[in-house]
Enzyme design. Structure first.
Site, PDB file in Angstrom:
ATOM      1  N   GLU A 182      -7.264 -10.847  -6.511  1.00 16.60           N
ATOM      2  CA  GLU A 182      -8.397  -9.928  -6.701  1.00 16.60           C
ATOM      3  C   GLU A 182      -8.588  -9.593  -8.175  1.00 16.60           C
ATOM      4  O   GLU A 182      -9.713  -9.505  -8.667  1.00 16.60           O
ATOM      5  CB  GLU A 182      -8.172  -8.649  -5.887  1.00 16.60           C
ATOM      6  CG  GLU A 182      -8.294  -8.888  -4.384  1.00 16.60           C
ATOM      7  CD  GLU A 182      -7.805  -7.712  -3.538  1.00 16.60           C
ATOM      8  OE1 GLU A 182      -7.634  -6.604  -4.082  1.00 16.60           O
ATOM      9  OE2 GLU A 182      -7.594  -7.912  -2.336  1.00 16.60           O
ATOM     10  N   SER A 237       0.858  -1.185   0.000  1.00 15.79           N
ATOM     11  CA  SER A 237       0.000   0.000   0.000  1.00 15.79           C
ATOM     12  C   SER A 237       0.890   1.230   0.000  1.00 15.79           C
ATOM     13  O   SER A 237       1.969   1.233   0.599  1.00 15.79           O
ATOM     14  CB  SER A 237      -0.876  -0.012   1.254  1.00 15.79           C
ATOM     15  OG  SER A 237      -1.305   1.288   1.567  1.00 15.79           O
TER      16      SER A 237
END
Ligand code: ARG
Length: 460
Positions: free
Chosen positions: A290, A277
């Site tokens: 994902e 992140s």
């Protein structure tokens, strides 16, 4: 503007019309197949005497040189041509002169494009099959290594009964085996050659359709010229098979995301397959899983899109069918990417067997076996179900697993319980006794692994 059909027109095409109609930006994807098809057609024209053998040889040599020049980067596919067919033909005429103009004898772009798309799809099915084999081999190896890796099996995402990791991923193995056989079926069914169908009604030339079919490794020619130029069933079938593969990969990805979460920690994705992140330094995200899950949407979209495009088209060819290309190319590329990345991701992930086992032991996954224990001692199943229900409630209130109860606590609830209860409800027993074929027990798993081993050895 460079098009093949100016003769009967008195005005130039409007530029916007030209652009809207043109397909070279995407149909150059089957440049190789267009050349292959043209080589077969030219060879057949020569063999049947529709053109001379010498002309046929000249055309074939010209086509081969165009092919190698494009592959070597000496010739660029220019988007000034309407489509890939025009590009190849114009270049051929540039190279060999008027003989090049004979290539399109007895052929229409309608049967040409039907052929190109089939050749392309066929080639890609082989690539997809190869990728599925690698994925299945990866799962097979993981199965062999994890027949004693206990984990909870879930229904409703609630812990249900214990299984093993081998058994759990074995479910995906079955899905991918079915996916593989679907691709094989599609290949078999589509493997008839549309070349020679002409625009829609065949031709008056004595084409040898059997010859072109065999030169291009088809099982034979298609049997109705109108169907040949307007059949896109095989694309619909392929997109449906790709949608199913995507759905399977998406379900598996969803599980990986759950297992990789801080709460579960059943597995840990490798750093090389995770992302971070920009703001939260602690994060290690399962972006690949994902994305594989997310890309399923566009694969489904391609199937719905082609089904909708085809539903109102009268026989035979209509330009609507040009819409089959971009979405098919995109779906194939997307699924190829997903299978490869997914395979790499699961091959490198770490399996936390201990966490799986602890989770299997703490969730009453042995409650069914505890009930069966009572049944074997003569208690009717419905009563046993009620007794174990009470036992579970007692455990929840006292923050214990069934295995943690003392024999006194067991007897308090039902005096049929005896010392042998501990063995009867141990994880090893719960899994180990389930040995009918397809169940997670070690003997059953051994059989399935052997069957899969043989299955994989026999795949080409
Ligand atoms: N680009 C066209 C397609 O993809 C090729 C066939 C053109 N045929 C025609 N009659 N305009 O379908």
């Amino acid at each position: 503007m460079a098009q093949l059909w100016g003769g009967r027109f008195t005005k130039e095409t409007d530029q916007l019309v030209y652009n809207f109609n043109a397909s070279i930006t995407f149909d150059q994807k089957f440049f190789k197949q267009d050349i292959e098809g043209s080589i077969a057609h030219a060879t057949m024209l020569g063999k049947t005497g529709i053109i001379t053998e010498e002309e046929s040889d000249q055309i074939v040599t010209g086509l081969k040189s165009i092919f190698s020049d494009v592959i070597d980067g000496k010739l660029e596919i220019s988007t000034k041509y309407e489509d890939i067919h025009s590009f190849v033909e114009a270049n051929l005429i540039d190279r060999i002169g008027d003989t090049g103009k004979k290539l399109h004898t007895g052929r229409s772009r309608n049967d040409q494009v039907a052929l190109d798309m089939k050749l392309y799809t066929r080639d890609e099915i082989l690539v997809l099959k190869g990728l599925l084999i690698t994925l299945m081999e990866t799962i097979h190896k993981m199965m062999k290594e994890n027949t004693e890796t206990y984990m909870p099996g879930f229904t409703h995402l609630q812990k249900a009964q214990p299984v093993t990791f081998a058994h759990h991923i074995g479910a995906y193995m079955e899905m991918f085996k079915r996916d593989f056989s679907r691709l094989e079926d599609i290949y078999k069914r589509m493997n008839l050659c549309p070349l020679g169908a002409g625009a829609l009604a065949g031709t008056t030339y004595p084409l040898d359709r059997e010859l072109t079919a065999s030169l291009l490794n088809f099982d034979g020619p298609t049997l109705n010229s109108m169907d040949s130029v307007s059949d896109r069933d095989y694309i619909i079938e392929l997109l449906s098979a790709l949608s199913t593969i995507s759905m399977h990969l998406s379900r598996f990805s969803e599980e990986i995301i759950i297992w990789n979460s801080n709460e579960y920690r059943f597995i840990e994705l490798d750093d090389s397959y995770s992302t971070g992140s920009s703001i939260m330094p602690q994060k290690k995200n399962p972006d690949i899983a994902e994305l594989v899950r997310g890309k399923t949407g566009r694969v489904y979209a391609s199937l719905i899109s082609i089904l909708t495009t085809m539903k109102g088209i009268p026989l035979a060819y209509n330009k609507d069918m040009q819409e089959d290309k971009e979405l098919t190319f995109d779906a194939i590329d997307t699924v190829k990417g997903c299978i490869s990345l997914f395979t790499g991701m699961i091959a490198t992930m770490k399996i936390n067997a201990e966490n799986m086992k602890v989770s299997a032991m703490n969730g009453f996954t042995n409650a069914t076996d505890a009930a069966d224990y009572l049944v074997k001692k003569g208690v009717p199943f419905r009563d046993a179900h009620g007794i174990i229900g009470k036992l579970v409630l007692y455990c929840i209130d006292n923050d214990k697993a069934i295995d943690d109860l003392s024999i006194e606590e067991f007897k308090e609830i039902c005096d049929v319980f005896d010392e042998d209860i501990y063995e009867a409800i141990s994880l090893e027993t719960c899994v180990g006794k389930r040995n009918t074929i397809g169940a997670p027990g070690p003997e059953a798993m051994k059989q399935v692994i052997e069957i899969n081993e043989e299955y994989l050895n026999n795949l080409q």
